[in-house]
Design a protein around this motif. Structure first.
Motif, mmCIF file in Angstrom:
data_model
loop_
_atom_site.group_PDB
_atom_site.id
_atom_site.type_symbol
_atom_site.label_atom_id
_atom_site.label_comp_id
_atom_site.label_asym_id
_atom_site.label_seq_id
_atom_site.Cartn_x
_atom_site.Cartn_y
_atom_site.Cartn_z
ATOM 1 N N ASN A 269 1.460 -1.482 0.519
ATOM 2 C CA ASN A 269 0.206 0.139 -0.293
ATOM 3 C C ASN A 269 1.172 0.733 0.285
ATOM 4 N N LYS A 270 0.163 2.518 -0.116
ATOM 5 C CA LYS A 270 0.596 3.900 -0.140
ATOM 6 C C LYS A 270 1.950 3.728 0.850
ATOM 7 N N SER A 271 1.310 3.923 2.011
ATOM 8 C CA SER A 271 2.264 3.793 3.485
ATOM 9 C C SER A 271 3.913 2.483 3.387
ATOM 10 N N LYS A 272 4.024 1.525 2.765
ATOM 11 C CA LYS A 272 4.868 0.716 2.244
ATOM 12 C C LYS A 272 5.752 1.256 1.848
ATOM 13 N N LYS A 273 4.978 1.789 0.674
ATOM 14 C CA LYS A 273 6.037 2.659 -0.480
ATOM 15 C C LYS A 273 6.657 4.324 0.273
ATOM 16 N N LEU A 274 6.165 5.305 0.851
ATOM 17 C CA LEU A 274 6.457 5.831 2.109
ATOM 18 C C LEU A 274 8.112 5.280 2.590
ATOM 19 N N LEU A 275 7.893 4.481 3.099
ATOM 20 C CA LEU A 275 8.701 3.560 4.376
ATOM 21 C C LEU A 275 9.920 3.053 3.391
ATOM 22 N N ALA A 276 10.094 2.803 2.266
ATOM 23 C CA ALA A 276 10.827 2.118 1.471
ATOM 24 C C ALA A 276 10.891 3.471 0.538
ATOM 25 N N ASP A 277 10.940 4.148 0.292
ATOM 26 C CA ASP A 277 10.903 5.781 -0.769
ATOM 27 C C ASP A 277 12.528 6.090 0.132
ATOM 28 N N PHE A 278 11.750 6.087 2.110
ATOM 29 C CA PHE A 278 12.624 6.536 3.676
ATOM 30 C C PHE A 278 13.669 6.274 3.620
ATOM 31 N N ALA A 279 13.586 5.181 3.088
ATOM 32 C CA ALA A 279 14.704 4.131 3.411
ATOM 33 C C ALA A 279 15.717 4.455 2.094
ATOM 34 N N ARG A 280 15.679 3.905 1.185
ATOM 35 C CA ARG A 280 15.683 4.470 -0.429
ATOM 36 C C ARG A 280 16.877 5.766 -0.823
ATOM 37 N N ALA A 281 15.935 6.898 0.155
ATOM 38 C CA ALA A 281 16.657 8.155 0.135
ATOM 39 C C ALA A 281 17.899 8.765 0.593
ATOM 40 N N LEU A 282 18.162 7.549 1.339
ATOM 41 C CA LEU A 282 19.658 7.522 1.970
ATOM 42 C C LEU A 282 20.475 6.907 0.903
#
Lengths: 324, 324
Positions: free
Chosen positions: A306-319
């Motif tokens: 879902n969207k929340s999971k995508k946000l969390l993954a984006d959060f991590a990948r931004a690093l």
């Protein structure tokens, strides 16, 4: 589901509308003061995001999210006393504005307020949430003490350093996310996966912070670039540099670390050059990427899309995007 | 059912067998150190006694009793920093022996340990016990801040003073007993009666302490008689004396309070004489007796007759025997 900005807004509104008006005022005013200094609200946002990931209503997790932010700010209030810090986010610290005694005692009562917020969760998860919260709180105290101990020690190993930042920084992200997940209705094993995500994310964040303190863009970084070098702070970069340096480099590094009369900009430039020659930035990045990979792998194991999971993954990948 | 001495023994054995061995040692050694300095263990004993009063097994209440003692000692660790006290029970205080930072942080983690012990109660009373414990903890912090504020204030009313000692001292006895009662299987209203007993007992105790500090037998009292007078401490006696003194007496009292070069024994004798002439000791005793009566009346309303109840009543009635 909400965006990060919307969740920050929800947290900020809740903080703005919660007034600590009990008496004596010396005890409660500092709580409002510190909570309202602002910040990215990363921890409470992660609580809410974790709740939404499992289909829960963020409003049901808001008390716990505020409890986590209260706890985090309580640790800042006490850390600032120990560090004798005059400023926090550009404003006087609580002990500077009121007194050291007020900061000790106001911090204590703030910690009680944090527990009071955590206790509001449903009966079905009350014990679980409190066990996680208490273990998290112990970990953060242990990390802070270890960090202080490192200042007085000659040698700190990479392993010890990683354990310290895990306790001081990563366990709170991990605990926040695990609690948020439970409030959202996650099974324990699913909540544990999010704990693992949070812990590795926290470790990656701290390594990024170490890197940016030396290599960051002064305009974006928000803190003085080179501050860690000037303070001889035992970061991943310095610890690794000491480990890898040959005799000559060791002596050169020691000269800069032990000297007291160096021009700050010269010291920053010289130590950075030593770091460059030993490629410790690259090693820190490799280590950081490993943590990000571990975080993402834990997240993937949660069988939800879902969207929340995508946000969390984006959060991590931004690093993973190299920043100057 | 156990005697007070047997309960003290149970508490002391539990404390002696609980080692705080986690790392870093700077964080956990002070916990063991302070807990093992001894004392009457009044609070944990009252927890156990309250459990037995309602027919509960003391061993079931032991974790919570230790939690209460941990909390109490955590407040002492932080209070000693604020008071800059060098000694506690004749031994160096934690901040004197380790460092102020260690005392702040070790106190924080001790508070977490206290919560961890409280969380061990049965599911059926978990929320209730934690609500009481958190409210108690807030009250104690409020009382300590009020006490510090009084030092910097010219005038404090009797009413303000009684509220301060209720928060600083009495609520912890009240909370200890209420929690002990719930663990023993008491209904909420019965536990509340024991709360009332404990609160009034605590108020009576503090007034007795104020009286003994001036009129106690130096050999039995254990502290320096006259210490409160030398420190200009705003006790019930001084507040009442200021309230009752006519112009002449006010001036005389002010002379002793404001002077800095008085011979200590002269100051103690002179202020005691003023107290005698205004009969403030008798007024304190009347007030103390009222609290004891209230405590006993709450206890009587608990429709149980057993050895524990008799011990509690004896405990309260012992305060009515005039001590020199």
């Amino acid at each position: 589901m909400h965006s990060i900005e919307q969740l920050q807004e929800i947290v900020n509104r809740a903080i703005a509308s919660t007034k600590y008006t009990q008496k004596p005022t010396e005890l409660y005013e500092p709580i409002s003061y510190l909570m309202e200094l602002g910040g990215k609200r990363m921890r409470p946002v992660l609580v809410l995001l974790s709740t939404e990931l499992f289909g829960g209503n963020v409003m049901k997790a808001l008390d716990a999210a505020i409890g986590i932010e209260l706890f985090h700010n309580f640790t800042l209030m006490h850390d600032d006393i120990m560090d004798k810090a005059p400023l926090r986010r550009g404003k006087p610290t609580v002990h500077a504005k009121w007194s050291e005694s007020a900061a000790i005692l106001s911090g204590d009562v703030m910690f009680v307020e944090a527990y009071k917020m955590m206790i509001k969760v449903d009966d079905a998860i009350l014990r679980e949430v409190l066990d996680i919260f208490s273990a998290t709180a112990s970990g953060v105290c242990q990390g802070q003490q270890a960090d202080m101990n490192f200042e007085n020690r000659e040698e700190v190993s990479v392993e010890e350093y990683l354990y310290m930042i895990k306790q001081k920084t990563a366990v709170l992200l991990a605990g926040s996310m695990e609690i948020g997940a439970l409030i959202g209705g996650a099974e324990k094993d699913q909540a544990k996966l999010l704990h693992e995500f949070g812990e590795n994310l926290g470790l990656a964040f701290q390594l990024q912070d170490d890197i940016l303190d030396v290599y960051g863009d002064p305009e974006k970084f928000g803190k003085l670039v080179g501050g860690d070098i000037l303070a001889n702070k035992k970061t991943f970069l310095l610890i690794k540099a000491k480990e890898l340096a040959n005799d000559n480099k060791s002596k050169e590094l020691a000269k800069w670390l032990n000297g007291t009369s160096h021009e700050p900009s010269h010291k920053i430039a010289a130590v950075t050059e030593i770091y460059d020659s030993l490629e410790v930035r690259q090693l820190a990045e490799v280590q950081m990427h490993q943590f990000v990979s571990k975080a993402l792998s834990a997240l993937e194991q949660i069988g939800i899309e879902n969207k929340s999971k995508k946000l969390l993954a984006d959060f991590a990948r931004a690093l993973l995007i190299r920043q100057q």
